[in-house]
Enzyme design. Sequence first.
Site, PDB file in Angstrom:
ATOM      1  N   GLU A 118     -22.549   4.398 -18.501  1.00 47.71           N
ATOM      2  CA  GLU A 118     -23.927   4.044 -18.162  1.00 47.71           C
ATOM      3  C   GLU A 118     -24.593   5.087 -17.299  1.00 47.71           C
ATOM      4  O   GLU A 118     -23.957   5.776 -16.515  1.00 47.71           O
ATOM      5  CB  GLU A 118     -23.937   2.723 -17.410  1.00 47.71           C
ATOM      6  CG  GLU A 118     -23.359   1.619 -18.237  1.00 47.71           C
ATOM      7  CD  GLU A 118     -23.331   0.305 -17.485  1.00 47.71           C
ATOM      8  OE1 GLU A 118     -23.065  -0.704 -18.132  1.00 47.71           O
ATOM      9  OE2 GLU A 118     -23.573   0.292 -16.275  1.00 47.71           O
ATOM     10  N   CYS A 131     -29.364   8.588 -12.315  1.00 50.36           N
ATOM     11  CA  CYS A 131     -28.031   8.361 -11.754  1.00 50.36           C
ATOM     12  C   CYS A 131     -27.042   8.515 -12.902  1.00 50.36           C
ATOM     13  O   CYS A 131     -27.150   7.815 -13.911  1.00 50.36           O
ATOM     14  CB  CYS A 131     -28.021   6.941 -11.191  1.00 50.36           C
ATOM     15  SG  CYS A 131     -26.437   6.439 -10.541  1.00 50.36           S
ATOM     16  N   CYS A 138     -12.982   3.902 -12.519  1.00 52.86           N
ATOM     17  CA  CYS A 138     -12.744   4.578 -11.243  1.00 52.86           C
ATOM     18  C   CYS A 138     -11.432   4.055 -10.676  1.00 52.86           C
ATOM     19  O   CYS A 138     -11.114   2.875 -10.827  1.00 52.86           O
ATOM     20  CB  CYS A 138     -13.872   4.280 -10.257  1.00 52.86           C
ATOM     21  SG  CYS A 138     -13.697   5.220  -8.709  1.00 52.86           S
ATOM     22  N   CYS A 142     -12.585   0.527  -4.379  1.00 46.71           N
ATOM     23  CA  CYS A 142     -13.437  -0.032  -3.319  1.00 46.71           C
ATOM     24  C   CYS A 142     -13.707  -1.506  -3.642  1.00 46.71           C
ATOM     25  O   CYS A 142     -14.058  -1.843  -4.778  1.00 46.71           O
ATOM     26  CB  CYS A 142     -14.739   0.743  -3.208  1.00 46.71           C
ATOM     27  SG  CYS A 142     -14.453   2.500  -2.923  1.00 46.71           S
ATOM     28  N   CYS A 145     -17.273  -2.800  -5.166  1.00 45.56           N
ATOM     29  CA  CYS A 145     -17.880  -2.049  -6.271  1.00 45.56           C
ATOM     30  C   CYS A 145     -17.415  -2.586  -7.609  1.00 45.56           C
ATOM     31  O   CYS A 145     -16.209  -2.723  -7.856  1.00 45.56           O
ATOM     32  CB  CYS A 145     -17.496  -0.574  -6.133  1.00 45.56           C
ATOM     33  SG  CYS A 145     -18.049   0.434  -7.521  1.00 45.56           S
ATOM     34  N   SER A 242     -19.992   8.410   1.255  1.00 41.24           N
ATOM     35  CA  SER A 242     -20.045   6.949   1.375  1.00 41.24           C
ATOM     36  C   SER A 242     -19.130   6.538   2.527  1.00 41.24           C
ATOM     37  O   SER A 242     -17.921   6.433   2.356  1.00 41.24           O
ATOM     38  CB  SER A 242     -19.575   6.290   0.070  1.00 41.24           C
ATOM     39  OG  SER A 242     -20.394   6.698  -0.993  1.00 41.24           O
ATOM     40  N   ASN A 318     -25.336  -4.925  -3.323  1.00 37.14           N
ATOM     41  CA  ASN A 318     -25.832  -5.538  -4.551  1.00 37.14           C
ATOM     42  C   ASN A 318     -24.754  -6.446  -5.114  1.00 37.14           C
ATOM     43  O   ASN A 318     -23.729  -5.959  -5.583  1.00 37.14           O
ATOM     44  CB  ASN A 318     -26.183  -4.461  -5.588  1.00 37.14           C
ATOM     45  CG  ASN A 318     -27.391  -3.664  -5.161  1.00 37.14           C
ATOM     46  OD1 ASN A 318     -28.432  -4.221  -4.796  1.00 37.14           O
ATOM     47  ND2 ASN A 318     -27.259  -2.348  -5.156  1.00 37.14           N
ATOM     48  N   CYS A 361     -26.979   0.213  -7.547  1.00 43.56           N
ATOM     49  CA  CYS A 361     -25.717   0.805  -7.071  1.00 43.56           C
ATOM     50  C   CYS A 361     -24.571  -0.176  -7.189  1.00 43.56           C
ATOM     51  O   CYS A 361     -24.689  -1.322  -6.773  1.00 43.56           O
ATOM     52  CB  CYS A 361     -25.806   1.147  -5.590  1.00 43.56           C
ATOM     53  SG  CYS A 361     -26.620   2.667  -5.288  1.00 43.56           S
TER      54      CYS A 361
HETATM   55  N1  SAH Z   1     -17.815   7.130  -6.270  1.00 39.79           N
HETATM   56  C1  SAH Z   1     -18.893   7.677  -5.567  1.00 39.79           C
HETATM   57  C2  SAH Z   1     -20.208   7.599  -6.315  1.00 39.79           C
HETATM   58  C3  SAH Z   1     -20.493   6.332  -7.070  1.00 39.79           C
HETATM   59  S1  SAH Z   1     -20.833   4.898  -6.099  1.00 39.79           S
HETATM   60  C4  SAH Z   1     -19.012   7.025  -4.191  1.00 39.79           C
HETATM   61  O1  SAH Z   1     -18.338   6.035  -3.957  1.00 39.79           O
HETATM   62  O2  SAH Z   1     -19.750   7.547  -3.372  1.00 39.79           O
HETATM   63  C5  SAH Z   1     -22.442   5.295  -5.451  1.00 39.79           C
HETATM   64  C6  SAH Z   1     -22.798   4.536  -4.199  1.00 39.79           C
HETATM   65  O3  SAH Z   1     -22.920   3.139  -4.479  1.00 39.79           O
HETATM   66  C7  SAH Z   1     -21.758   4.661  -3.092  1.00 39.79           C
HETATM   67  O4  SAH Z   1     -22.388   4.964  -1.864  1.00 39.79           O
HETATM   68  C8  SAH Z   1     -21.149   3.269  -3.032  1.00 39.79           C
HETATM   69  O5  SAH Z   1     -20.679   2.993  -1.721  1.00 39.79           O
HETATM   70  C9  SAH Z   1     -22.320   2.401  -3.434  1.00 39.79           C
HETATM   71  N2  SAH Z   1     -21.963   1.079  -3.948  1.00 39.79           N
HETATM   72  C10 SAH Z   1     -20.899   0.749  -4.699  1.00 39.79           C
HETATM   73  N3  SAH Z   1     -20.919  -0.581  -4.980  1.00 39.79           N
HETATM   74  C11 SAH Z   1     -22.035  -1.089  -4.400  1.00 39.79           C
HETATM   75  C12 SAH Z   1     -22.635  -2.388  -4.365  1.00 39.79           C
HETATM   76  N4  SAH Z   1     -22.095  -3.425  -5.006  1.00 39.79           N
HETATM   77  N5  SAH Z   1     -23.786  -2.529  -3.692  1.00 39.79           N
HETATM   78  C13 SAH Z   1     -24.376  -1.480  -3.075  1.00 39.79           C
HETATM   79  N6  SAH Z   1     -23.878  -0.232  -3.099  1.00 39.79           N
HETATM   80  C14 SAH Z   1     -22.708  -0.034  -3.759  1.00 39.79           C
HETATM   81 FE1  SF4 Z   2     -15.279   4.359  -7.284  1.00 44.23          FE
HETATM   82 FE2  SF4 Z   2     -17.453   4.925  -5.795  1.00 44.23          FE
HETATM   83 FE3  SF4 Z   2     -17.052   2.451  -6.821  1.00 44.23          FE
HETATM   84 FE4  SF4 Z   2     -15.521   3.317  -4.830  1.00 44.23          FE
HETATM   85  S1  SF4 Z   2     -17.755   2.962  -4.749  1.00 44.23           S
HETATM   86  S2  SF4 Z   2     -14.802   2.250  -6.693  1.00 44.23           S
HETATM   87  S3  SF4 Z   2     -15.331   5.471  -5.343  1.00 44.23           S
HETATM   88  S4  SF4 Z   2     -17.413   4.311  -7.975  1.00 44.23           S
END
Ligand code: SAH
Ligand code: SF4
Length: 370
Positions: A118, A131, A138, A142, A145, A242, A318, A361
Site C-alpha cells: 500500500e 507515503c 515488518c 511494534c 502498529c 520514531s 490511530n 499511520c
Molecule cells: N517502520 C518505520 C516507518 C513506518 S511506520 C517506523 O517505525 O518509523 C511510520 C510511523 O507511523 C512511525 O512513526 C510509527 O511509530 C507510526 N505508527 C505506527 N503505527 C501507528 C498507529 N497505529 N497510530 C499512529 N502512528 C503509528
Molecule cells: Fe514496523 Fe514501523 Fe510498524 Fe514498527 S511502527 S512494526 S517498525 S512499520
Amino acid sequence: MDHPDPMDLTPPPERLAPSIELPSSALQKPDLKSMSVDDLAEFFATLSERRFRADQLFQAIHAQGVVRFEDVTTFPLTLRQKLSQIAVLGGMTLDSALQSTDGTVKLLMRTAQNERVESVLIPADDRMTQCISSQVGCKMGCTFCLTATMPLRRNLRPSEIVDQVYHARRYLNDSGKKITNVVYMGMGEPLDNFVGVVKSARLLMHPNGAAFGARRITVSTSGLAPRMQEFLDLLPVKLALSLNASDNRTRSAVMPVNRKYDIAEVLAVLESRPWADRQRLTIEYVMLGGVNDTELDARRLANLVRKLGITVNLIPFNPFEGAAYRRPDEDRVNQFARVLVAEHVAVTVRQSRGRDIGAACGMLDGVDGT
Ligand code: SAH
Ligand code: SF4
C-alpha cells in the site's frame, strides 16, 4: 555498496527473523528499473552498446515513466526487442485507488509475486505527500502498529519502491497535481531494507529521473542506530526517528527494537550530527492513551530532546480492530504539546488523514481498508 544484512536483533520477540530478499529465481533477468545510470552503462557495455543508451533508458524509465521496452521511442526497434527478451522492468501493478472523504487516497498495489503493498497520497495546502512502503510486512513487532501483525515477507526491490511513486504520478496526472514530498512511512522498516531504500532514494533524486530534492524525501525509522548513522552519512535526505516513549521500560514494551538499541543510543546518533545537519532530523512520538501521554512523559521527553534542537512530531494513535491501545483525546494531545513548548521543544501535531479508508499511520496491512 555491499551491506550484509543480519540485523542481529538478539532478544525477543521470536518473530524477529533475518531480512528476506526476493528469491533470485523469481527474477532471473536483470531488472533495469532498479539500476543506477552507471549500472545501466555497464549493462549496455556487455551488449556493445554506447553509454548514452544508459542515459536515454534511465530518462525514459524514471522521468517519463515508461513501463515497457517497446515504448522507449529513442531506441531502435531491434534494441527494444532485444531488451524485452533479456531484461525486465520491475515494478508494481496498481489494483485500485480508495478515496477518503478528506482527500487522502490509498493506492493498493501488487507485486509480480502477487503480494499486496500500500501507498498513500496525502494532500495538504500546496503539498502532495506520498507515503510509500519499503517491505512486505515488518519484523520489528511494534505493539501499536497494524503492519506488525503481518510477518515480514520480504524486502521490496528499488524498482518496486520507486514504482509506487510512478503509479501515483500517473494517477494524479489528469488532475494536474504533482507529488511534492515522499515519505518512507508505509509498510516496513526502511533501514531493515537498507540497500533497497538507499538505491530507491537515489533513483528518486536523480536529476534525469523524478528529480526529487533531497529535503523532499523523508525516511522514518524505528531506530536501528548503526544504520541511522550510516544512512545519514550516505544520503542528504531527511530522517525521522520514531521514539514513541520517554523511558526505556515503556519503549521496550511497545517497540522490541529498544532492547537492542535503547533511547540513549538512538538519541546519541542524532546528537552526533553537526548542528546544521540536524535540520533534516525529526522525532516522531505516537501518543498512546494512558501509556505514554502523561505530563510526566512530556517533561521527560523534553529533557531528552531539548538540547538536540530537533522538532518533535506528535502522532495521536490511530486505532485499528484488535488494537490494545486507545487514542488520547484532543485536550490531552494539546496539553502534552503545551508542556513541550513550555520546555523549549519545537512541536507539531500530525493530523490523521484517511482514517476512514485505513490509510493513516500504522493502518497499512495490505488489505482493503473499507
Ligand atoms: N517502520 C518505520 C516507518 C513506518 S511506520 C517506523 O517505525 O518509523 C511510520 C510511523 O507511523 C512511525 O512513526 C510509527 O511509530 C507510526 N505508527 C505506527 N503505527 C501507528 C498507529 N497505529 N497510530 C499512529 N502512528 C503509528
Ligand atoms: Fe514496523 Fe514501523 Fe510498524 Fe514498527 S511502527 S512494526 S517498525 S512499520
